[in-house]
Design an enzyme around this catalytic site. Sequence first.
Site: not given
Ligand code: NAP
Length: 242
Positions: A89, A166, A199
């Site tokens: 994730n 991205y 999200v």
């Molecule tokens: N939100 C959306 O609309 C959306 C849509 C499509 C796909 N996604 C995908 O869903 C996944 C989760 O996203 P989210 O929306 O929950 O985003 P988020 O709130 O920004 O969370 C991202 C998470 O990834 C962690 N992370 C980043 N770099 C890392 C690393 N090098 N090692 C370990 N952890 C790391 C962050 O940790 P820190 O707190 O330490 O930075 C955070 O816990 C991602 O893969 C994203 O691309 C999200």
Amino acid sequence: MGPTRKIAVVTGANRGIGFETCRQLARGGMKVILAARDEAKGRVAAQRLRDEGLDVDFARLDVTDGDSVREFARFVRKEYGRVDVLVNNAGVMIDQRGSFLPGMPGVFKTKIETVRETMETNVYGALRVTQALRPLLPETGDGARVINVSSGMGQLSEMNGGYAGYRISKTGLNALTRIFADELKGTAIRVNSICPGWVRTDMGGPKAERTPEQGADTIVWLATMPVAPTGGFFKDRKAIPW
Ligand SMILES: NC(=O)c1ccc[n+]([C@@H]2O[C@H](COP(=O)([O-])OP(=O)(O)OC[C@H]3O[C@@H](n4cnc5c(N)ncnc54)[C@H](OP(=O)(O)O)[C@@H]3O)[C@@H](O)[C@H]2O)c1
């Protein structure tokens, strides 16, 4: 899935979709390893879920750091012995927001360093973690589930301009899903990509239409369904084109 308690690993799980995925998997009766790169944030997040009565442990994991990934795999092998569910994730989106708007530079001015840094987490991170945990994924019986959290922004069939780093990274992650699934043919390990939709998280922003609960739904569905497909891309519990 069978009667034994399942072990789940979720990367990047201190907030957002990863955190909510931990909560839902643990509510379903799994033992969940909440992996996060920041120890303080990860411990607080795991404690929050334990306070809800859930069986969640914290482990440190920076998916961009080979030593951290190896240490994590050693720890998981020693403490838990296997991984039934792996949710890749952890993700970043560092393209300049709105870079594709009229008058903005877009892909022709995208810094190679931005693409490289994005790939490091979103693609090589998932590859590193899955390689390191591969020996711990059961090949027979109920097998294991690997779920790569991708995005509609990585769909070639829907590819548009903007957010080049991205988009490229999520297309790359989808390719990894297909490669893993093909190389694991003949085992009971199932590998799929999902799109959570838009999200409301730090990444998605406050205007996003879905809650983290909704974002985690298809991940948990794939992780817990009795007989899972492999090599697919899913959104809202339905297959979508690559
Ligand atoms: N939100 C959306 O609309 C959306 C849509 C499509 C796909 N996604 C995908 O869903 C996944 C989760 O996203 P989210 O929306 O929950 O985003 P988020 O709130 O920004 O969370 C991202 C998470 O990834 C962690 N992370 C980043 N770099 C890392 C690393 N090098 N090692 C370990 N952890 C790391 C962050 O940790 P820190 O707190 O330490 O930075 C955070 O816990 C991602 O893969 C994203 O691309 C999200």
